[in-house]
Design an enzyme around this catalytic site. Structure first.
Site, PDB file in Angstrom:
ATOM      1  N   TRP A  75       0.862  -1.173   0.140  1.00 16.52           N
ATOM      2  CA  TRP A  75       0.030   0.024  -0.069  1.00 16.52           C
ATOM      3  C   TRP A  75       0.959   1.280   0.174  1.00 16.52           C
ATOM      4  CZ3 TRP A  75      -4.593  -1.688  -1.011  1.00 16.52           C
ATOM      5  CH2 TRP A  75      -5.294  -2.725  -0.549  1.00 16.52           C
ATOM      6  N   HIS A 110      -1.304   2.672   3.841  1.00 13.71           N
ATOM      7  CA  HIS A 110      -0.661   2.530   5.261  1.00 13.71           C
ATOM      8  C   HIS A 110      -1.004   3.600   6.299  1.00 13.71           C
ATOM      9  CE1 HIS A 110       1.749  -0.978   4.723  1.00 13.71           C
ATOM     10  NE2 HIS A 110       2.099  -0.415   3.626  1.00 13.71           N
ATOM     11  N   ASP A 165       9.040   0.720   4.839  1.00 15.00           N
ATOM     12  CA  ASP A 165       9.306   0.790   3.611  1.00 15.00           C
ATOM     13  C   ASP A 165      10.402   1.888   3.246  1.00 15.00           C
ATOM     14  OD1 ASP A 165       7.275  -0.880   2.272  1.00 15.00           O
ATOM     15  OD2 ASP A 165       5.878   0.680   2.216  1.00 15.00           O
ATOM     16  N   ARG A 177      13.949  -0.605   4.540  1.00 16.11           N
ATOM     17  CA  ARG A 177      14.365  -1.665   3.955  1.00 16.11           C
ATOM     18  C   ARG A 177      15.291  -1.377   2.922  1.00 16.11           C
ATOM     19  NH1 ARG A 177       9.943  -3.926  -0.063  1.00 16.11           N
ATOM     20  NH2 ARG A 177      11.386  -5.142  -0.931  1.00 16.11           N
ATOM     21  N   HIS A 228       8.020  -7.973   3.372  1.00 15.48           N
ATOM     22  CA  HIS A 228       6.685  -7.352   3.062  1.00 15.48           C
ATOM     23  C   HIS A 228       5.667  -8.171   2.396  1.00 15.48           C
ATOM     24  CE1 HIS A 228       8.505  -3.248   4.221  1.00 15.48           C
ATOM     25  NE2 HIS A 228       9.479  -4.056   4.198  1.00 15.48           N
ATOM     26  N   HIS A 243       3.078  -2.014  10.306  1.00  7.32           N
ATOM     27  CA  HIS A 243       3.304  -1.932   8.696  1.00  7.32           C
ATOM     28  C   HIS A 243       2.969  -3.148   8.022  1.00  7.32           C
ATOM     29  CE1 HIS A 243       5.106  -0.453   4.808  1.00  7.32           C
ATOM     30  NE2 HIS A 243       5.589  -1.636   4.520  1.00  7.32           N
ATOM     31  N   ASP A 287       0.375  -4.532   4.965  1.00  6.95           N
ATOM     32  CA  ASP A 287       1.090  -5.102   3.774  1.00  6.95           C
ATOM     33  C   ASP A 287       0.215  -6.592   3.413  1.00  6.95           C
ATOM     34  OD1 ASP A 287       2.850  -3.441   3.165  1.00  6.95           O
ATOM     35  OD2 ASP A 287       4.481  -4.623   3.781  1.00  6.95           O
ATOM     36  N   HIS A 344       0.373  -8.721  -2.308  1.00  7.85           N
ATOM     37  CA  HIS A 344       1.404  -9.062  -1.569  1.00  7.85           C
ATOM     38  C   HIS A 344       1.561 -10.609  -1.032  1.00  7.85           C
ATOM     39  CE1 HIS A 344       3.487  -5.349  -0.348  1.00  7.85           C
ATOM     40  NE2 HIS A 344       2.605  -4.762  -1.351  1.00  7.85           N
ATOM     41  N   HIS A 383       0.696  -4.375  -9.660  1.00 16.53           N
ATOM     42  CA  HIS A 383       1.022  -4.155  -8.337  1.00 16.53           C
ATOM     43  C   HIS A 383       0.885  -2.930  -7.777  1.00 16.53           C
ATOM     44  CE1 HIS A 383       2.845  -6.022  -4.754  1.00 16.53           C
ATOM     45  NE2 HIS A 383       3.102  -4.654  -4.490  1.00 16.53           N
ATOM     46  N   ASP A 417      -1.491  -0.710  -4.843  1.00 20.88           N
ATOM     47  CA  ASP A 417      -0.899   0.107  -3.766  1.00 20.88           C
ATOM     48  C   ASP A 417      -1.220   1.478  -3.861  1.00 20.88           C
ATOM     49  OD1 ASP A 417       0.671  -2.090  -3.110  1.00 20.88           O
ATOM     50  OD2 ASP A 417       2.613  -1.539  -4.153  1.00 20.88           O
TER      51      ASP A 417
HETATM   52 ZN   LIG Z   1       5.856  -2.823   2.778  1.00 17.32          ZN
END
Ligand SMILES: [Zn+2]
Ligand SMILES: *[C@@H]1O[C@H](CO)[C@@H](O)[C@H](O)[C@H]1NC(C)=O
Ligand SMILES: *[C@@H]1O[C@H](CO)[C@@H](O)[C@H](O)[C@H]1NC(C)=O
Ligand SMILES: *[C@@H]1O[C@H](CO)[C@@H](O)[C@H](O)[C@H]1NC(C)=O
Ligand SMILES: *[C@@H]1O[C@H](CO)[C@@H](O)[C@H](O)[C@H]1NC(C)=O
Length: 326
Positions: free
Chosen positions: A19, A24, A63, A66, A78, A135, A139, A145, A168, A172
């Site tokens: 997302w 999120h 996000d 990472r 995720h 988070h 996800d 996902h 995808h 999101d």
């Molecule tokens: Zn994520």
């Protein structure tokens, strides 16, 4: 999950992973509205943030983390790649088989829930665990996902109302943004997300989602790591089913090179909405269980099948048992 689409820089992190900002933040801000007073105090203390958007403020942290050298280990946390036949043939999550050695969102939810519960860990580690949990419960509710095909349909080029993206990333960001009247590349803030969260809260408190809340929470249990992973597997499975039922119902490649901003978008809207609502409620109840030993939704379950009797279709693991969760 990777993405190679060209997007405005500010959006890149959000689009590539999950997302986007709107999804999120909305999940986190919706969850805030259902936290018990004791949970709010614990969470605000752990985050050192007493502003009105304390969970929204950290919802996107994982996000960015990472992509840092110290955070690169968390890149695989995720999502989970359901090793099913290419959708729509079959959609299924098999845990732990579908979770590779580098991890997946199911294992990550279990691990960081355990770490958040563990008061012997240093505060900064528990704070990080909280940020991950907020988070990842977001996800795992994004259907793509939980899909292996094309790395979660990242390889399917699509247009959304003329804007080039991939399937995808559209789930999101482009689709959620359009639902509140914003273009795919809009800069979203807590204020925008709060508006959506408030609308969802109204639909949950008195509208179309009220009767579903008990079912959303029927697998909530913090008894041990296994139970936590079991709940997360159920959530991933639900998301994965949306891939076969809708997101890739024509078979993945059928969407490549197509415009999805019309009929496809209309069909995706209710799925995105319920996914966000469900994730917000699940997150709130999960945090309430962690910090206060109860979901905070106990009275919502009265009279529902499998609830209030101490046993039911989830074999006694329902959320009315106040013991053993800490
Ligand atoms: Zn994520
Ligand atoms: C908490 O936040 C305040 C103000 O934002 C800051 O001054 C303080 O150093 C922070 N405390 C910790 C423990 O991080
Ligand atoms: C749990 O999280 C910690 C801290 O990020 C990490 O070092 C550890 O490898 C994780 N464990 C699993 C099983 O993923
Ligand atoms: C996307 O990836 C899958 C493999 O996961 C492959 O079968 C498919 O042909 C790819 N589609 C496109 C359009 O590249
Ligand atoms: C997918 O669609 C894009 C954009 O139309 C095109 O460039 C690409 O060749 C397609 N891929 C496949 C495998 O058909």
């Amino acid at each position: 999950m990777k993405s190679t689409v060209i997007l405005p820089l500010a959006l890149l992190a959000g689009c590539a992973n999950a997302w986007g900002t709107l999804g999120h933040q909305s999940i986190a801000l919706l969850a805030q509205q259902y936290l018990l007073p004791g949970t709010i105090e614990s969470v605000q203390t752990l985050l050192n943030d007493t502003t009105t958007t304390y969970l929204g403020n950290i919802a996107l942290w994982a996000d960015s983390f990472r992509y840092t050298p110290e955070g690169s280990f968390s890149g695989g946390y995720h999502f989970v790649n359901g090793h099913d036949a290419p959708p729509p043939e079959s959609c299924e999550i098999i845990y732990p088989e579908d979770c590779p050695p580098e991890g997946c969102v199911i294992k990550a939810i279990g691990n960081y829930t355990e770490r958040l519960k563990d008061h012997t860990l240093p505060v900064d580690q528990r704070q990080q665990a909280l940020k991950f949990v907020v988070h990842f419960i977001g996800d795992i509710s994004q259907p793509l996902h939980t899909e292996a095909f094309g790395a979660g349909a990242n390889n399917l080029t699509v247009w959304f109302q003329g804007y080039k993206t991939n399937l995808h990333a559209a789930w999101d960001t482009a689709i959620p943004n359009a639902m509140i009247g914003f273009p795919p590349n809009a800069k979203i803030g807590n204020g925008d997300s709060l508006g959506w969260a408030n609308n969802l809260a109204a639909a949950i408190n008195a509208g179309k989602y009220k009767k579903l809340v008990w079912a959303w929470l029927k697998d909530h249990s913090l008894r041990n790591l296994k139970e936590e992973e079991k709940a997360a597997t159920v959530w991933a499975q639900e998301s994965n089913e949306e891939v076969c039922d809708y997101a890739m119902v024509k078979g993945g490649n059928a969407y490549n090179g197509t415009e999805i901003g019309g009929a496809y978008y209309e069909g995706a809207k209710p799925i995105v909405e319920v996914s966000i609502a469900k994730a917000g409620i699940r997150l709130a109840a999960w945090l309430n269980l962690i910090f206060e030993g109860q979901t905070g939704f106990e009275v919502w379950s009265i009279g529902q099948p499998g609830q209030g009797q101490g046993k039911g279709e989830n074999k006694g693991n329902n959320n009315n048992k106040g013991e053993g969760w800490h």
